[in-house]
Write a protein that holds these residues in place. Sequence first.
Motif, PDB file in Angstrom:
ATOM      1  N   VAL A   9       0.870  -1.174   0.000  1.00 62.08           N
ATOM      2  CA  VAL A   9       0.000   0.000   0.000  1.00 62.08           C
ATOM      3  C   VAL A   9       0.905   1.222   0.000  1.00 62.08           C
ATOM      4  N   LYS A  10       0.558   2.214  -0.833  1.00 59.81           N
ATOM      5  CA  LYS A  10       1.430   3.371  -1.056  1.00 59.81           C
ATOM      6  C   LYS A  10       0.573   4.602  -1.261  1.00 59.81           C
ATOM      7  N   LEU A  11       1.027   5.729  -0.696  1.00 57.01           N
ATOM      8  CA  LEU A  11       0.353   7.000  -0.952  1.00 57.01           C
ATOM      9  C   LEU A  11       0.582   7.391  -2.411  1.00 57.01           C
ATOM     10  N   CYS A  12      -0.459   7.856  -3.075  1.00 51.88           N
ATOM     11  CA  CYS A  12      -0.337   8.336  -4.451  1.00 51.88           C
ATOM     12  C   CYS A  12      -0.097   9.848  -4.362  1.00 51.88           C
ATOM     13  N   VAL A  13       1.154  10.193  -4.086  1.00 54.17           N
ATOM     14  CA  VAL A  13       1.544  11.579  -3.826  1.00 54.17           C
ATOM     15  C   VAL A  13       1.297  12.440  -5.070  1.00 54.17           C
ATOM     16  N   GLY A  14       0.684  13.586  -4.846  1.00 55.65           N
ATOM     17  CA  GLY A  14       0.418  14.522  -5.931  1.00 55.65           C
ATOM     18  C   GLY A  14      -0.870  14.232  -6.684  1.00 55.65           C
ATOM     19  N   ALA A  15      -1.564  13.173  -6.304  1.00 57.32           N
ATOM     20  CA  ALA A  15      -2.818  12.818  -6.975  1.00 57.32           C
ATOM     21  C   ALA A  15      -3.964  12.928  -5.977  1.00 57.32           C
ATOM     22  N   GLU A  16      -5.063  13.478  -6.435  1.00 53.60           N
ATOM     23  CA  GLU A  16      -6.242  13.584  -5.584  1.00 53.60           C
ATOM     24  C   GLU A  16      -7.308  12.568  -5.958  1.00 53.60           C
ATOM     25  N   ARG A  17      -7.245  12.090  -7.215  1.00 58.08           N
ATOM     26  CA  ARG A  17      -8.269  11.175  -7.727  1.00 58.08           C
ATOM     27  C   ARG A  17      -7.595  10.070  -8.526  1.00 58.08           C
ATOM     28  N   VAL A  18      -8.308   8.985  -8.741  1.00 55.74           N
ATOM     29  CA  VAL A  18      -7.780   7.881  -9.556  1.00 55.74           C
ATOM     30  C   VAL A  18      -7.456   8.387 -10.960  1.00 55.74           C
ATOM     31  N   GLU A  19      -8.255   9.308 -11.453  1.00 57.78           N
ATOM     32  CA  GLU A  19      -8.013   9.856 -12.796  1.00 57.78           C
ATOM     33  C   GLU A  19      -6.646  10.527 -12.890  1.00 57.78           C
ATOM     34  N   ASP A  20      -6.168  11.117 -11.793  1.00 58.89           N
ATOM     35  CA  ASP A  20      -4.838  11.730 -11.787  1.00 58.89           C
ATOM     36  C   ASP A  20      -3.761  10.657 -11.977  1.00 58.89           C
ATOM     37  N   LEU A  21      -3.925   9.504 -11.345  1.00 62.43           N
ATOM     38  CA  LEU A  21      -2.990   8.393 -11.511  1.00 62.43           C
ATOM     39  C   LEU A  21      -3.011   7.894 -12.952  1.00 62.43           C
TER      40      LEU A  21
END
Length: 144
Positions: A9-21
Amino acid sequence: MAAAHVNLVKLCVGAERVEDLLEWQQNPRALGPDGLPRHVTRMWPKRADEVLAGGSLYWVFKGVILARQRVLRLDPVTGADGIARCAIVLDAQVIRTEAAPRRPFQGWRYLDPREAPRDLSGARAHEDSLPPGLMAALAEIGVR
């Protein structure tokens, strides 16, 4: 009975939504030489064999797990600074999951499959995302 695999499990830094990833993983900088998305980290998982036995990387957005990607392999890479690192090579498919709140942490953590949020059904996987704060509040009270 112990699970045959373990997840990360990892923080998706700089992303607020799945769409950002999804958008980031279209960028050539996020892809390895084989065209697959990868996440480069300083540490090599000590439980690498368990991760590679069917594990996924679960992404945390604004305090809530919302998606996962299957881990395909771990590649050694050397940064421009000469330091050896681990590239977590991921399946290109991003699978949306039920919202599951997570407290802040640094780096990545192991996630037992029994504690991992379930994948969203096919129809729900294409719904528009709710704001992360609302998803966290709903998950906190058990409404997913």
